[in-house]
Design an enzyme around this catalytic site. Structure first.
Site, PDB file in Angstrom:
ATOM      1  N   THR A   1     -11.300  -2.812  -2.197  1.00  0.00           N
ATOM      2  CA  THR A   1     -10.063  -2.403  -3.083  1.00  0.00           C
ATOM      3  C   THR A   1      -9.278  -3.627  -3.655  1.00  0.00           C
ATOM      4  O   THR A   1      -9.213  -4.536  -2.754  1.00  0.00           O
ATOM      5  CB  THR A   1      -9.261  -1.189  -2.732  1.00  0.00           C
ATOM      6  OG1 THR A   1      -8.779  -1.594  -1.342  1.00  0.00           O
ATOM      7  CG2 THR A   1      -9.727   0.054  -2.497  1.00  0.00           C
TER       8      THR A   1
ATOM      9  N   ASP B   1       0.921  -1.258  -0.045  1.00  0.00           N
ATOM     10  CA  ASP B   1       0.090  -0.081  -0.007  1.00  0.00           C
ATOM     11  C   ASP B   1       0.830   1.281   0.049  1.00  0.00           C
ATOM     12  O   ASP B   1       2.076   1.017   0.113  1.00  0.00           O
ATOM     13  CB  ASP B   1      -1.109   0.084   1.352  1.00  0.00           C
ATOM     14  CG  ASP B   1      -2.328   0.646   1.217  1.00  0.00           C
ATOM     15  OD1 ASP B   1      -2.338   1.788   0.865  1.00  0.00           O
ATOM     16  OD2 ASP B   1      -3.113   0.183   1.286  1.00  0.00           O
TER      17      ASP B   1
ATOM     18  N   ILE C   1      -8.688  -2.938   1.245  1.00  0.00           N
ATOM     19  CA  ILE C   1      -8.026  -3.921   1.829  1.00  0.00           C
ATOM     20  C   ILE C   1      -6.860  -4.572   0.726  1.00  0.00           C
ATOM     21  O   ILE C   1      -5.824  -5.106   0.999  1.00  0.00           O
ATOM     22  CB  ILE C   1      -8.859  -5.121   1.810  1.00  0.00           C
ATOM     23  CG1 ILE C   1      -9.465  -5.850   0.271  1.00  0.00           C
ATOM     24  CG2 ILE C   1      -9.965  -5.261   2.930  1.00  0.00           C
ATOM     25  CD1 ILE C   1     -10.284  -6.922   0.697  1.00  0.00           C
ATOM     26  N   LYS C   2      -6.926  -3.783  -0.488  1.00  0.00           N
ATOM     27  CA  LYS C   2      -5.908  -4.107  -1.574  1.00  0.00           C
ATOM     28  C   LYS C   2      -5.446  -5.461  -1.621  1.00  0.00           C
ATOM     29  O   LYS C   2      -4.106  -5.695  -1.775  1.00  0.00           O
ATOM     30  CB  LYS C   2      -4.607  -3.108  -1.357  1.00  0.00           C
ATOM     31  CG  LYS C   2      -5.080  -1.576  -1.612  1.00  0.00           C
ATOM     32  CD  LYS C   2      -4.023  -0.677  -1.544  1.00  0.00           C
ATOM     33  CE  LYS C   2      -4.244   0.718  -1.863  1.00  0.00           C
ATOM     34  NZ  LYS C   2      -5.188   1.310  -0.728  1.00  0.00           N
ATOM     35  N   ARG C   3      -6.249  -6.579  -1.771  1.00  0.00           N
ATOM     36  CA  ARG C   3      -5.938  -7.954  -1.952  1.00  0.00           C
ATOM     37  C   ARG C   3      -5.988  -8.181  -3.434  1.00  0.00           C
ATOM     38  O   ARG C   3      -6.200  -7.480  -4.212  1.00  0.00           O
ATOM     39  CB  ARG C   3      -7.108  -8.890  -1.201  1.00  0.00           C
ATOM     40  CG  ARG C   3      -7.264  -8.516   0.257  1.00  0.00           C
ATOM     41  CD  ARG C   3      -6.325  -8.872   1.202  1.00  0.00           C
ATOM     42  NE  ARG C   3      -6.316  -8.732   2.411  1.00  0.00           N
ATOM     43  CZ  ARG C   3      -6.148  -7.946   3.442  1.00  0.00           C
ATOM     44  NH1 ARG C   3      -5.490  -6.777   3.201  1.00  0.00           N
ATOM     45  NH2 ARG C   3      -6.366  -8.155   4.609  1.00  0.00           N
TER      46      ARG C   3
END
Lengths: 310, 310
Positions: free
Chosen positions: B140, A108, B104-106
């Site tokens: 996200t 991130d 969460i940008k997984r």
């Protein structure tokens, strides 16, 4: 920690890591039934089944292997209860002397990567006290945000003598969609590989860097090139076995010293009892099937290395 | 859920989202002291402080805003206890009628992305029962692994009528390291933007797709181009305020209908009481400072839109 990982690989003659990625469908009925009897057909019941399944496989294989790689998604799908099973698994594997690679693929902007790094590798400060959250030894990191998303992880690694494996070329079929795009004639994954080599210089062990790379077993030609671009980088290689990667292809991921790579197998080990080759063990003896699968995988890779003169 | 988000944006005349990214340093001393008194200077104490802090800010702003975006890293850094606070925050915000975007940008290979999607958006099956894990409305997603890492999320979104925001161009200083690299004269982020537009067609709402994009406020020229490449895509815009993005630059992220973008502010809202402009509220009335900061942000963006004829 990279030195510990290498020492354990050498002691066990096993450049392999067992992926603890338990799907409920991998878990034998008797394990699930016992867990559901205790905790119900609930998230807690699923988490208990996963934990008991993992524990038995670890007990049956820890003396043969240097490391495990729990995939956090397989726990996160069961919410908080699943993550409690993740944490129990991490702690138990460390008690057994295993190196734990948390396959979390986080990444991130700076301050947020710092928070992930503290939660998974380092300590967080609360008043006058500090606490480890999940406390893995290595984690995997997604590089899409660039250096300022990666360096906060490296900073925590330096403090804790821990390490990373950064995604370079992933094992999945459509990984090329972005990763193979040519930039001045060079694919993006090579550019990322060059960056990983540079980031690696920020945190070196004796021979290899604490900052490793992920390169899928399914792309051996690319693995060969990336090996040269990142000579001091340990490569974590997913995609062996179930995903199609073969031992003779994997020798290119290793350096001449026979080191430099560690090959992951998940389903091939933890659900070995479901394969024809190990069916004789039966459901009840699934940990023995996993042990035999580890022995066979080690033999497969070590003889490919010997044949390649590595 | 994209239609609900748009309806709430229109009702509130507020294309804004409050980032619930609580660092302990943002939380007033009296909130921390009360939490530590109850649960000690422990992970549970930190989680309690975060939860009480969030709750007060939500209570003070929910009638003005369409959505919140909790950044899971800020909770994950406190391990399991932190994630319990994340879950409580998600549940509470939904009770208050807010749309919840889990930042969460997984992103992973297919089966693993499917597990994340089930855990955060969908249901997981345990025996004869099924359960929601974290149950956000949107999450996200990182696109580095390509379509087969993204489509499993879309599949769950279709089932649940939920949505995604996929990272295209992130707000951080070094986002250009990979994202701006030219491929046949076109930067990678444009290629990702084109893919997001295609993925968007798989799951359309009435006017806009359920599949949105993340484009940082700090790169307005790129935002202008991406707006054209992805006409039906809702753009989540981080980087306003503390990170440097200004309202007059943000108008380019909106379509002529005045829709198409939602601007996030985290620190600027939740730690407003620490800014000179809101110092008069004092530490104790920090929720009132946050409310005023929301009103000012809405005014700032809405007048920029009016000035731009949108």
């Amino acid at each position: 920690m990279i030195d510990k990982l290498i020492r354990k690989i050498e002691e066990n003659k096993a450049p392999i890591v067992v992926g603890l990625d338990p799907m409920l469908s991998y878990i034998p009925d008797h394990v699930k039934e016992a867990a559901y009897k205790e905790k119900g057909e609930t998230l807690a019941g699923a988490a208990e089944a996963i934990w008991q399944f993992n524990k038995a496989i670890v007990d049956s294989t820890y003396d043969l292997i240097p490391a495990v790689k729990p995939q956090i998604a397989m726990y996160e799908q069961f919410g908080i209860e699943g993550l409690i099973a993740f944490k129990k698994t991490v702690d138990y594997c460390k008690e057994k002397g295993l190196v734990v690679i948390g396959d979390i693929k986080r990444g991130d902007i700076g301050s947020t990567s710092a928070a992930y790094a503290m939660g998974h590798l380092g300590k967080v400060q609360v008043g006058n006290n500090s606490f480890y959250g999940f406390d893995e030894d290595f984690v995997t990191v997604n590089p899409y945000l660039g250096s300022d998303g990666v360096v906060p992880f490296i900073d925590v690694c330096k403090e804790e003598k821990k390490g990373l494996f950064i995604l370079v070329k992933t094992s999945n079929p459509s990984s090329g969609e972005f990763q193979d795009q040519l930039i001045d004639g060079k694919p993006l994954y090579e550019l990322v590989g060059e960056k990983v080599a540079q980031w690696g210089e920020l945190h070196m062990g004796s021979e290899y860097s604490y900052i490793g790379a992920v390169v899928g077993a399914t792309y051996p030609e690319m693995g060969k090139i990336l090996r040269k671009i990142m000579p001091k980088t340990y490569i974590l290689v997913p995609g062996y076995g179930a995903q199609g990667g073969k031992a003779e292809d994997l020798v290119h991921y290793f350096n001449k010293d026979g080191l430099g790579a560690i090959v992951n197998s998940s389903r091939g080990i933890i659900a070995a009892y479901k394969q024809e080759a190990y069916a004789k063990f039966g459901q009840t003896a699934y940990p023995d099937a996993s042990r035999q699968a580890v022995i066979d995988m080690r033999e497969d890779i070590m003889s490919a290395l010997v044949n390649a003169g590595k």
